[in-house]
Scaffold this motif. Structure first.
Motif, PDB file in Angstrom:
ATOM      1  N   VAL A  63       0.841  -1.205   0.000  1.00 20.89           N
ATOM      2  CA  VAL A  63       0.000   0.000   0.000  1.00 20.89           C
ATOM      3  C   VAL A  63       0.875   1.253   0.000  1.00 20.89           C
ATOM      4  O   VAL A  63       0.603   2.223  -0.726  1.00 20.89           O
ATOM      5  CB  VAL A  63      -0.950  -0.003   1.216  1.00 20.89           C
ATOM      6  N   ILE A  64       1.933   1.239   0.810  1.00 17.00           N
ATOM      7  CA  ILE A  64       2.866   2.370   0.845  1.00 17.00           C
ATOM      8  C   ILE A  64       3.490   2.592  -0.530  1.00 17.00           C
ATOM      9  O   ILE A  64       3.619   3.726  -1.013  1.00 17.00           O
ATOM     10  CB  ILE A  64       3.962   2.144   1.903  1.00 17.00           C
ATOM     11  N   PHE A  65       3.858   1.495  -1.189  1.00 17.84           N
ATOM     12  CA  PHE A  65       4.450   1.587  -2.527  1.00 17.84           C
ATOM     13  C   PHE A  65       3.469   2.225  -3.513  1.00 17.84           C
ATOM     14  O   PHE A  65       3.850   3.090  -4.319  1.00 17.84           O
ATOM     15  CB  PHE A  65       4.853   0.193  -3.004  1.00 17.84           C
ATOM     16  N   LEU A  66       2.192   1.829  -3.443  1.00 15.38           N
ATOM     17  CA  LEU A  66       1.178   2.415  -4.328  1.00 15.38           C
ATOM     18  C   LEU A  66       1.000   3.908  -4.049  1.00 15.38           C
ATOM     19  O   LEU A  66       0.825   4.702  -4.984  1.00 15.38           O
ATOM     20  CB  LEU A  66      -0.164   1.700  -4.149  1.00 15.38           C
ATOM     21  N   LEU A  67       1.052   4.294  -2.794  1.00 19.58           N
ATOM     22  CA  LEU A  67       0.916   5.710  -2.446  1.00 19.58           C
ATOM     23  C   LEU A  67       2.084   6.526  -2.988  1.00 19.58           C
ATOM     24  O   LEU A  67       1.908   7.674  -3.420  1.00 19.58           O
ATOM     25  CB  LEU A  67       0.815   5.860  -0.922  1.00 19.58           C
ATOM     26  N   ILE A  68       3.277   5.943  -2.979  1.00 17.71           N
ATOM     27  CA  ILE A  68       4.444   6.626  -3.542  1.00 17.71           C
ATOM     28  C   ILE A  68       4.247   6.860  -5.038  1.00 17.71           C
ATOM     29  O   ILE A  68       4.505   7.947  -5.557  1.00 17.71           O
ATOM     30  CB  ILE A  68       5.728   5.805  -3.298  1.00 17.71           C
ATOM     31  N   ILE A  69       3.768   5.815  -5.735  1.00 19.81           N
ATOM     32  CA  ILE A  69       3.523   5.922  -7.173  1.00 19.81           C
ATOM     33  C   ILE A  69       2.463   6.990  -7.449  1.00 19.81           C
ATOM     34  O   ILE A  69       2.633   7.851  -8.328  1.00 19.81           O
ATOM     35  CB  ILE A  69       3.061   4.572  -7.754  1.00 19.81           C
ATOM     36  N   ALA A  70       1.352   6.959  -6.706  1.00 18.40           N
ATOM     37  CA  ALA A  70       0.257   7.912  -6.925  1.00 18.40           C
ATOM     38  C   ALA A  70       0.713   9.350  -6.685  1.00 18.40           C
ATOM     39  O   ALA A  70       0.424  10.247  -7.492  1.00 18.40           O
ATOM     40  CB  ALA A  70      -0.918   7.569  -6.015  1.00 18.40           C
ATOM     41  N   CYS A  71       1.440   9.578  -5.599  1.00 19.49           N
ATOM     42  CA  CYS A  71       1.914  10.934  -5.292  1.00 19.49           C
ATOM     43  C   CYS A  71       2.903  11.424  -6.343  1.00 19.49           C
ATOM     44  O   CYS A  71       2.904  12.612  -6.704  1.00 19.49           O
ATOM     45  CB  CYS A  71       2.566  10.960  -3.903  1.00 19.49           C
ATOM     46  N   SER A  72       3.730  10.533  -6.846  1.00 15.63           N
ATOM     47  CA  SER A  72       4.704  10.913  -7.879  1.00 15.63           C
ATOM     48  C   SER A  72       3.995  11.339  -9.162  1.00 15.63           C
ATOM     49  O   SER A  72       4.376  12.329  -9.802  1.00 15.63           O
ATOM     50  CB  SER A  72       5.652   9.744  -8.162  1.00 15.63           C
ATOM     51  N   ILE A  73       2.951  10.596  -9.545  1.00 15.46           N
ATOM     52  CA  ILE A  73       2.196  10.931 -10.757  1.00 15.46           C
ATOM     53  C   ILE A  73       1.477  12.262 -10.579  1.00 15.46           C
ATOM     54  O   ILE A  73       1.471  13.114 -11.479  1.00 15.46           O
ATOM     55  CB  ILE A  73       1.197   9.811 -11.097  1.00 15.46           C
ATOM     56  N   LEU A  74       0.867  12.473  -9.415  1.00 15.70           N
ATOM     57  CA  LEU A  74       0.176  13.734  -9.152  1.00 15.70           C
ATOM     58  C   LEU A  74       1.154  14.908  -9.132  1.00 15.70           C
ATOM     59  O   LEU A  74       0.814  16.011  -9.563  1.00 15.70           O
ATOM     60  CB  LEU A  74      -0.573  13.646  -7.818  1.00 15.70           C
ATOM     61  N   ALA A  75       2.374  14.665  -8.652  1.00 16.55           N
ATOM     62  CA  ALA A  75       3.392  15.718  -8.661  1.00 16.55           C
ATOM     63  C   ALA A  75       3.780  16.086 -10.089  1.00 16.55           C
ATOM     64  O   ALA A  75       3.945  17.265 -10.420  1.00 16.55           O
ATOM     65  CB  ALA A  75       4.622  15.264  -7.878  1.00 16.55           C
ATOM     66  N   LEU A  76       3.904  15.082 -10.950  1.00 12.02           N
ATOM     67  CA  LEU A  76       4.240  15.336 -12.356  1.00 12.02           C
ATOM     68  C   LEU A  76       3.124  16.111 -13.057  1.00 12.02           C
ATOM     69  O   LEU A  76       3.392  16.986 -13.895  1.00 12.02           O
ATOM     70  CB  LEU A  76       4.488  14.009 -13.086  1.00 12.02           C
ATOM     71  N   ALA A  77       1.864  15.793 -12.724  1.00 14.58           N
ATOM     72  CA  ALA A  77       0.735  16.499 -13.330  1.00 14.58           C
ATOM     73  C   ALA A  77       0.668  17.953 -12.869  1.00 14.58           C
ATOM     74  O   ALA A  77       0.101  18.812 -13.545  1.00 14.58           O
ATOM     75  CB  ALA A  77      -0.571  15.782 -13.005  1.00 14.58           C
ATOM     76  N   ASN A  78       1.271  18.238 -11.713  1.00 19.59           N
ATOM     77  CA  ASN A  78       1.391  19.588 -11.156  1.00 19.59           C
ATOM     78  C   ASN A  78       0.045  20.276 -10.944  1.00 19.59           C
ATOM     79  O   ASN A  78      -0.416  21.068 -11.771  1.00 19.59           O
ATOM     80  CB  ASN A  78       2.286  20.475 -12.031  1.00 19.59           C
ATOM     81  N   LEU A  79      -0.560  19.974  -9.805  1.00 16.74           N
ATOM     82  CA  LEU A  79      -1.785  20.665  -9.414  1.00 16.74           C
ATOM     83  C   LEU A  79      -1.471  22.142  -9.192  1.00 16.74           C
ATOM     84  O   LEU A  79      -0.471  22.489  -8.558  1.00 16.74           O
ATOM     85  CB  LEU A  79      -2.340  20.046  -8.133  1.00 16.74           C
ATOM     86  N   GLN A  80      -2.316  23.003  -9.728  1.00 12.83           N
ATOM     87  CA  GLN A  80      -2.142  24.441  -9.563  1.00 12.83           C
ATOM     88  C   GLN A  80      -3.421  25.050  -9.012  1.00 12.83           C
ATOM     89  O   GLN A  80      -4.522  24.594  -9.320  1.00 12.83           O
ATOM     90  CB  GLN A  80      -1.803  25.112 -10.895  1.00 12.83           C
ATOM     91  N   SER A  81      -3.276  26.096  -8.211  1.00  5.34           N
ATOM     92  CA  SER A  81      -4.440  26.815  -7.689  1.00  5.34           C
ATOM     93  C   SER A  81      -4.386  28.250  -8.176  1.00  5.34           C
ATOM     94  O   SER A  81      -3.337  28.896  -8.153  1.00  5.34           O
ATOM     95  CB  SER A  81      -4.455  26.773  -6.155  1.00  5.34           C
ATOM     96  N   GLY A  82      -5.534  28.720  -8.641  1.00  6.78           N
ATOM     97  CA  GLY A  82      -5.607  30.096  -9.135  1.00  6.78           C
ATOM     98  C   GLY A  82      -6.583  30.902  -8.304  1.00  6.78           C
ATOM     99  O   GLY A  82      -7.694  30.462  -8.037  1.00  6.78           O
ATOM    100  N   SER A  83      -6.165  32.072  -7.884  1.00  5.24           N
ATOM    101  CA  SER A  83      -7.025  32.888  -7.033  1.00  5.24           C
ATOM    102  C   SER A  83      -7.189  34.312  -7.555  1.00  5.24           C
ATOM    103  O   SER A  83      -8.039  35.056  -7.079  1.00  5.24           O
ATOM    104  CB  SER A  83      -6.455  32.948  -5.613  1.00  5.24           C
ATOM    105  N   LYS A  84      -6.408  34.672  -8.554  1.00  4.26           N
ATOM    106  CA  LYS A  84      -6.469  36.035  -9.071  1.00  4.26           C
ATOM    107  C   LYS A  84      -7.111  36.027 -10.446  1.00  4.26           C
ATOM    108  O   LYS A  84      -6.573  35.498 -11.407  1.00  4.26           O
ATOM    109  CB  LYS A  84      -5.059  36.626  -9.151  1.00  4.26           C
TER     110      LYS A  84
END
Length: 349
Positions: A63-84
């Motif tokens: 499970v820990i290994f899967l979480l590492i993979i998921a977080c790495s993919i989400l980091a590559l996709a680069n979530l961005q927040s816009g407020s202005k």
């Protein structure tokens, strides 16, 4: 004002597909491991024969290994927040791309297929657009708006990625309906508008599409067409629910159906709509040629509210991935002694 979230590189999210696949592989491995052990002893004796083995520990590490993979993919996709949010003024045109999603667009005379090649060309066009607004309509027997007119090119690419031949259940090529829907979907603002029909032209509506193009032209809307397909044609692949090709579409007599490009129909539509027709090839779809012609149209000032200040949030996922990696290292094979002090994976009596 509330933050708006988006992924800078949404295409990387497809990598998350690997997680359910890895789960299936892991389950199959564990079952195989259990069967191999039972060849020598009853499974209930494993704790006595292999005291260092822990099923809970193995599952926890996976499970820990899967979480590492998921977080790495989400980091590559680069979530961005816009407020202005700002009102920006651009000069451009309104453009609707009407994409044929009938089954004949799965034909592979244009590699990798007529539809996939069309999507690749549109994706490239979107990357080069500046100021123009774009919308996407898909059609087969019916037509509907897949993406309303927008200057959000990231959203346009996301919606484009979902386009496939299963979007419209009933088959056909309703070019006239696609043109009429695009005309209705344009705003009432006075500036240049254009519609690009991307299809193999196998229309069964007689001259309905030509008449629709004529009516659009009267309203100042240009109609352009791109012919997807080669003169010799190609069979139409059929797929099962898993996406695996099972053969080719056949007629009621058992003969393989060959779908061919109907250039004459597409040429008539373009002529009626004061546009141009371009025939696609494996080397060039022709969308850029049409867009260059559209760019010559008079451009009007377009006002749009857009988020101009986006902050990267990928670091949160990188941090989580590092934390999970540290946990995985701490519970590696060589750390059994200190684990036992805390009875983390031991069954409670």
């Amino acid at each position: 004002m509330e933050n708006v979230l988006r992924f800078e590189h949404p295409e990387y999210l497809y990598g998350l597909i690997i997680i359910p696949l890895m789960i299936l592989i892991y389950v199959a491995f564990r079952l195989g491991q259990k069967r191999r052990f039972e060849r020598f002893a009853h499974i209930g004796m494993r704790e006595n024969l292999v005291p260092s083995y822990s099923t809970r520990r193995a599952n926890f590490k996976f499970v820990i290994f899967l979480l590492i993979i998921a977080c790495s993919i989400l980091a590559l996709a680069n979530l961005q927040s816009g407020s202005k949010m700002e009102e920006v003024k651009r000069e451009g045109i309104d453009l609707y791309l009407a994409v044929d999603v009938s089954n004949s667009m799965n034909a592979e005379d244009i590699v990798p297929s007529r539809l996939e090649r069309s999507k690749q060309a549109i994706n490239k066009l979107i990357s080069e657009m500046k100021g123009d607004r774009i919308g996407v309509i898909v059609f087969a027997d019916k037509a509907f708006v897949q993406l309303p007119i927008t200057t959000d090119y990231t959203a346009a690419k996301m919606f484009l990625s979902t386009v496939n031949t299963s979007l419209v259940a009933s088959q056909g090529t309703a070019i006239a309906e696609a043109i009429n829907l695009a005309v209705k979907s344009f705003s009432d603002e006075e500036h240049s508008k254009a519609i690009v029909i991307i299809s193999d032209g196998e229309d069964h509506e007689n001259d309905a599409a030509v008449k629709a193009a004529q009516e659009a032209a009267k309203k100042g809307i240009r109609i352009y067409t791109i012919g997807m397909g080669l003169a010799e044609g190609a069979p139409i692949p059929e797929y099962n629910k898993y996406g695996q090709q099972t053969g080719y579409r056949k007629d009621k007599n058992g003969n393989t159906i060959i779908t061919r490009l109907d250039e004459q129909m597409l040429q008539k539509i373009a002529a009626a709509g004061n546009g141009i027709y371009v025939r696609a090839s494996n080397s060039n779809v022709g969308l850029e040629k049409i867009y260059n012609d559209i760019e010559k149209l008079d451009k009007a000032e377009i006002e749009a509210k857009v988020f101009t200040d986006y902050e990267d949030q990928f670091q949160w996922f990188v941090g989580l991935a590092l934390i999970f990696l540290l946990i995985e290292i701490l519970f590696s094979t060589g750390k059994r002694e200190w684990e036992r002090r805390f009875n983390i994976f031991e069954k409670k009596s």
